[in-house]
Design a protein around this motif. Sequence first.
Motif, PDB file in Angstrom:
ATOM      1  N   ALA A  85       0.807  -1.017   0.121  1.00 46.34           N
ATOM      2  CA  ALA A  85       0.053   0.073   0.065  1.00 46.34           C
ATOM      3  C   ALA A  85       0.756   0.995  -0.005  1.00 46.34           C
ATOM      4  O   ALA A  85       0.524   2.116  -0.611  1.00 46.34           O
ATOM      5  CB  ALA A  85      -0.985   0.103   1.133  1.00 46.34           C
ATOM      6  N   GLY A  86       1.795   1.219   0.755  1.00 47.96           N
ATOM      7  CA  GLY A  86       2.768   2.433   0.878  1.00 47.96           C
ATOM      8  C   GLY A  86       3.416   2.564  -0.348  1.00 47.96           C
ATOM      9  O   GLY A  86       3.756   3.739  -0.894  1.00 47.96           O
ATOM     10  N   ALA A  87       4.098   1.486  -0.994  1.00 50.43           N
ATOM     11  CA  ALA A  87       4.523   1.756  -2.507  1.00 50.43           C
ATOM     12  C   ALA A  87       3.724   2.234  -3.537  1.00 50.43           C
ATOM     13  O   ALA A  87       3.931   3.099  -4.288  1.00 50.43           O
ATOM     14  CB  ALA A  87       5.239   0.451  -2.598  1.00 50.43           C
ATOM     15  N   CYS A  88       2.353   1.520  -3.381  1.00 49.58           N
ATOM     16  CA  CYS A  88       1.331   2.273  -4.386  1.00 49.58           C
ATOM     17  C   CYS A  88       1.086   3.753  -4.010  1.00 49.58           C
ATOM     18  O   CYS A  88       1.102   4.464  -4.968  1.00 49.58           O
ATOM     19  CB  CYS A  88       0.002   1.481  -4.121  1.00 49.58           C
ATOM     20  SG  CYS A  88      -1.386   2.253  -4.729  1.00 49.58           S
ATOM     21  N   PHE A  89       0.915   4.223  -2.701  1.00 52.27           N
ATOM     22  CA  PHE A  89       0.743   5.429  -2.464  1.00 52.27           C
ATOM     23  C   PHE A  89       1.948   6.579  -2.877  1.00 52.27           C
ATOM     24  O   PHE A  89       1.513   7.404  -3.546  1.00 52.27           O
ATOM     25  CB  PHE A  89       0.301   5.839  -1.007  1.00 52.27           C
ATOM     26  CG  PHE A  89      -0.802   4.680  -0.499  1.00 52.27           C
ATOM     27  CD1 PHE A  89      -1.915   4.610  -1.371  1.00 52.27           C
ATOM     28  CD2 PHE A  89      -1.045   4.774   0.616  1.00 52.27           C
ATOM     29  CE1 PHE A  89      -2.966   3.822  -0.958  1.00 52.27           C
ATOM     30  CE2 PHE A  89      -2.157   3.880   1.313  1.00 52.27           C
ATOM     31  CZ  PHE A  89      -3.288   3.398   0.218  1.00 52.27           C
ATOM     32  N   ASP A  90       3.098   6.145  -2.633  1.00 46.23           N
ATOM     33  CA  ASP A  90       4.233   6.901  -2.954  1.00 46.23           C
ATOM     34  C   ASP A  90       4.120   7.271  -4.531  1.00 46.23           C
ATOM     35  O   ASP A  90       4.441   8.201  -5.102  1.00 46.23           O
ATOM     36  CB  ASP A  90       5.502   6.151  -2.683  1.00 46.23           C
ATOM     37  CG  ASP A  90       5.812   6.180  -1.128  1.00 46.23           C
ATOM     38  OD1 ASP A  90       5.167   6.944  -0.669  1.00 46.23           O
ATOM     39  OD2 ASP A  90       6.514   5.552  -0.583  1.00 46.23           O
ATOM     40  N   PHE A  91       3.805   5.944  -5.197  1.00 45.15           N
ATOM     41  CA  PHE A  91       3.872   6.028  -6.846  1.00 45.15           C
ATOM     42  C   PHE A  91       2.816   7.084  -7.278  1.00 45.15           C
ATOM     43  O   PHE A  91       3.054   7.711  -7.989  1.00 45.15           O
ATOM     44  CB  PHE A  91       3.555   4.474  -7.327  1.00 45.15           C
ATOM     45  CG  PHE A  91       3.439   4.762  -8.873  1.00 45.15           C
ATOM     46  CD1 PHE A  91       4.664   4.383  -9.413  1.00 45.15           C
ATOM     47  CD2 PHE A  91       2.440   4.525  -9.401  1.00 45.15           C
ATOM     48  CE1 PHE A  91       4.631   4.318 -10.996  1.00 45.15           C
ATOM     49  CE2 PHE A  91       2.188   4.397 -10.811  1.00 45.15           C
ATOM     50  CZ  PHE A  91       3.251   4.607 -11.666  1.00 45.15           C
ATOM     51  N   CYS A  92       1.504   6.984  -6.602  1.00 40.12           N
ATOM     52  CA  CYS A  92       0.738   7.712  -7.092  1.00 40.12           C
ATOM     53  C   CYS A  92       0.731   9.084  -6.738  1.00 40.12           C
ATOM     54  O   CYS A  92       0.522   9.805  -7.571  1.00 40.12           O
ATOM     55  CB  CYS A  92      -0.830   7.088  -6.651  1.00 40.12           C
ATOM     56  SG  CYS A  92      -1.352   5.243  -6.905  1.00 40.12           S
ATOM     57  N   LYS A  93       1.241   9.385  -5.551  1.00 38.90           N
ATOM     58  CA  LYS A  93       1.753  10.900  -5.218  1.00 38.90           C
ATOM     59  C   LYS A  93       2.588  11.456  -6.260  1.00 38.90           C
ATOM     60  O   LYS A  93       2.518  12.709  -6.339  1.00 38.90           O
ATOM     61  CB  LYS A  93       2.328  10.844  -3.623  1.00 38.90           C
ATOM     62  CG  LYS A  93       2.755  11.914  -3.319  1.00 38.90           C
ATOM     63  CD  LYS A  93       3.266  11.811  -1.719  1.00 38.90           C
ATOM     64  CE  LYS A  93       4.607  11.339  -1.640  1.00 38.90           C
ATOM     65  NZ  LYS A  93       5.364  11.737  -0.629  1.00 38.90           N
ATOM     66  N   GLU A  94       3.433  10.686  -6.822  1.00 39.29           N
ATOM     67  CA  GLU A  94       4.421  11.186  -7.906  1.00 39.29           C
ATOM     68  C   GLU A  94       3.548  11.576  -9.201  1.00 39.29           C
ATOM     69  O   GLU A  94       4.128  12.305  -9.783  1.00 39.29           O
ATOM     70  CB  GLU A  94       5.717  10.296  -8.239  1.00 39.29           C
ATOM     71  CG  GLU A  94       6.507  10.252  -7.001  1.00 39.29           C
ATOM     72  CD  GLU A  94       7.618   8.998  -7.361  1.00 39.29           C
ATOM     73  OE1 GLU A  94       7.858   8.662  -8.446  1.00 39.29           O
ATOM     74  OE2 GLU A  94       8.312   8.786  -6.252  1.00 39.29           O
ATOM     75  N   LYS A  95       2.519  10.996  -9.535  1.00 36.60           N
ATOM     76  CA  LYS A  95       1.640  11.080 -10.795  1.00 36.60           C
ATOM     77  C   LYS A  95       0.601  12.220 -10.391  1.00 36.60           C
ATOM     78  O   LYS A  95       0.069  12.617 -11.465  1.00 36.60           O
ATOM     79  CB  LYS A  95       1.139   9.717 -10.964  1.00 36.60           C
ATOM     80  CG  LYS A  95       1.876   8.672 -11.083  1.00 36.60           C
ATOM     81  CD  LYS A  95       2.842   8.857 -12.498  1.00 36.60           C
ATOM     82  CE  LYS A  95       3.775   7.562 -12.499  1.00 36.60           C
ATOM     83  NZ  LYS A  95       4.771   7.865 -13.284  1.00 36.60           N
ATOM     84  N   ALA A  96       0.255  12.532  -9.427  1.00 37.01           N
ATOM     85  CA  ALA A  96      -0.701  13.359  -8.961  1.00 37.01           C
ATOM     86  C   ALA A  96      -0.664  14.292  -7.557  1.00 37.01           C
ATOM     87  O   ALA A  96      -0.097  13.946  -6.689  1.00 37.01           O
ATOM     88  CB  ALA A  96      -2.200  12.698  -9.060  1.00 37.01           C
ATOM     89  N   ASP A  97      -1.015  15.568  -7.874  1.00 39.46           N
ATOM     90  CA  ASP A  97      -1.061  16.398  -6.690  1.00 39.46           C
ATOM     91  C   ASP A  97      -2.048  16.059  -5.761  1.00 39.46           C
ATOM     92  O   ASP A  97      -2.182  16.382  -4.539  1.00 39.46           O
ATOM     93  CB  ASP A  97      -0.945  17.699  -7.036  1.00 39.46           C
ATOM     94  CG  ASP A  97       0.363  18.275  -7.603  1.00 39.46           C
ATOM     95  OD1 ASP A  97       1.457  17.385  -7.426  1.00 39.46           O
ATOM     96  OD2 ASP A  97       0.314  19.033  -8.474  1.00 39.46           O
ATOM     97  N   TYR A  98      -3.383  15.466  -6.347  1.00 39.87           N
ATOM     98  CA  TYR A  98      -4.387  15.304  -5.554  1.00 39.87           C
ATOM     99  C   TYR A  98      -4.987  13.805  -5.746  1.00 39.87           C
ATOM    100  O   TYR A  98      -5.055  13.520  -6.690  1.00 39.87           O
ATOM    101  CB  TYR A  98      -5.516  16.113  -5.683  1.00 39.87           C
ATOM    102  CG  TYR A  98      -6.748  15.976  -4.939  1.00 39.87           C
ATOM    103  CD1 TYR A  98      -6.601  15.991  -3.574  1.00 39.87           C
ATOM    104  CD2 TYR A  98      -8.004  16.366  -5.374  1.00 39.87           C
ATOM    105  CE1 TYR A  98      -7.744  16.091  -2.758  1.00 39.87           C
ATOM    106  CE2 TYR A  98      -9.141  16.088  -5.024  1.00 39.87           C
ATOM    107  CZ  TYR A  98      -9.071  15.931  -3.517  1.00 39.87           C
ATOM    108  OH  TYR A  98     -10.268  16.104  -2.522  1.00 39.87           O
TER     109      TYR A  98
END
Length: 169
Positions: free
Chosen positions: A113-126
């Motif tokens: 989950a953390g790896a997923c969230f880190d990845f997504c955070k790099e792709k979108a500001d929200y």
Amino acid sequence: MRQGENKMQIRASQKEDITAIMRIYEKARAFMDQTGNPTQWGDGYPQQDLIEEDLQQGHSYVCEENGKIVGTFTLIFGEDPTYQIIEKGAWHSQQPYGAIHRVASDGTAKGVAGACFDFCKEKADYLRIDTHADNRPMQAAVLRYGFRQCGIIYTRDGSPRIAYDYLVK
């Protein structure tokens, strides 16, 4: 491991990953059932045709550790119809967002989950995400990462979900 220090690799899913992805969802459904959440993904959700559609549209990702697929998720940009109405609260922003769906792990690696969230955070500001009221492990994961609870949304079949968002600072 602190946020941002995941050793997991994330990449776009490929057609040859579908068998591994479906196996992960099977294991995730069993885990949900064992932890008091038998209905969120009942009846074999997500079905293979949905996973194939996610893949074709470029929304599907896998998490790999030591060359083995250990997790999967989707990241979809654009207006999510199930997020248009929110009750008992409000979204913290109305800016464009990425919606994270169908996060699952095979249970063999920590930090999916953390790896997923880190990845997504790099792709979108929200970012926005939702989960079932009985899915305590996912609720804990999103809150631990810094998502904020927003209210209740309803899936296509009318089932309520707790909605969260994350605004990258």
